[in-house]
Design an enzyme around this catalytic site. Structure first.
Site: not given
Length: 197
Positions: A72-74
Site C-alpha cells: 500500500e505504498c506509493g
C-alpha cells in the site's frame, strides 16, 4: 678502549631500539591494512511466504537484489519493474528476493497469504518472496542487520529509508551496493550492475 666499548654499547642499543620501532610499525601497518572479515548472505535461512525454508546458500554464484516491499505504498508499482528485470535476467545468474515489511507508514498490513495473493494478482510476481519481517528498529531481522551494518557486511553502514530500498549482492554473497527506494529497478544503475558494466 673504555670509550670505544661505551660507544659500541650505545650504537648497539640504538640499532636495537630502531629495529624494535620498525617491527612495531610493521605490526601496526598490518593491523590497519588487514581487511575486515566479511560475512556473506549465504549464512541465512529464512521463511518464504508459503512457510517453507529459503536457504540463501542455494544462490551461490548469482547476483542478488534484496528489496523490502509493501502493498500500500506509493512505490508499490515498482513490483512491475522488479518482475520485468527478473524475467529478463533470471536465466543469467540473477535473482530478486523480496521481504515484505510493515515498518513504514503501516503500508504492509496484510498476512503472508494476503501479500502472496496481492503480488500474484496485481503484478504477476514470480521471484522469491519471503515472509513479512522487520527491516529496522529493535526487532530488525538478522538479514537486514547484515545488510545495514558495516561490521557485518564489510562495505558500509546504511539505514533502510523507506519501502523498496535495494541491496545488491555480488556472486560471492557480499554486499556490493545500496540503492535508494526511489531508484526504479529498471534504472541504468541497477541494470548496468546486473550486466557487469
Amino acid at each position: 678502549m673504555k670509550k670505544l666499548v661505551t660507544l659500541f654499547s650505545v650504537a648497539a642499543l640504538f640499532f636495537s631500539c630502531q629495529n624494535q620501532a620498525q617491527k612495531k610499525q610493521t605490526t601496526t601497518q598490518t593491523a590497519i591494512t588487514t581487511p575486515m572479515a566479511k560475512e556473506t548472505i549465504y549464512q541465512f535461512k529464512v521463511e518464504d511466504l508459503s512457510g517453507d525454508t529459503f536457504d540463501f546458500s542455494t544462490l551461490k554464484g548469482k547476483k542478488i537484489l534484496v528489496v523490502n516491499t509493501a502493498s500500500e505504498c506509493g512505490l508499490t508499482p515498482q513490483y512491475e519493474q522488479l518482475q520485468a528485470i527478473y524475467e529478463k535476467y533470471k536465466d543469467k545468474n540473477f535473482v530478486i528476493v523480496g521481504f515484505p515489511a510493515n515498518n513504514f507508514g503501516a503500508q504492509e498490513p496484510g498476512s503472508n497469504a494476503e501479500i502472496a495473493t496481492f503480488c500474484q494478482q496485481n503484478y504477476g510476481v514470480s521471484f522469491p518472496m519471503m515472509a513479512k519481517i522487520s527491516v529496522k528498529g529493535g526487532d530488525m531481522h538478522p538479514v537486514y542487520q547484515f545488510l545495514t551494518q558495516k561490521a557485518k557486511n564489510g562495505l558500509e553502514d546504511s539505514e533502510v529509508q523507506w519501502n523498496f530500498q535495494k541491496y545488491l549482492i555480488n556472486e560471492n554473497g557480499e554486499l556490493a551496493k545500496v540503492v535508494s527506494p526511489r531508484t526504479l529497478p529498471t534504472d541504468a544503475e541497477i541494470v548496468n550492475w546486473i550486466e557487469g558494466k
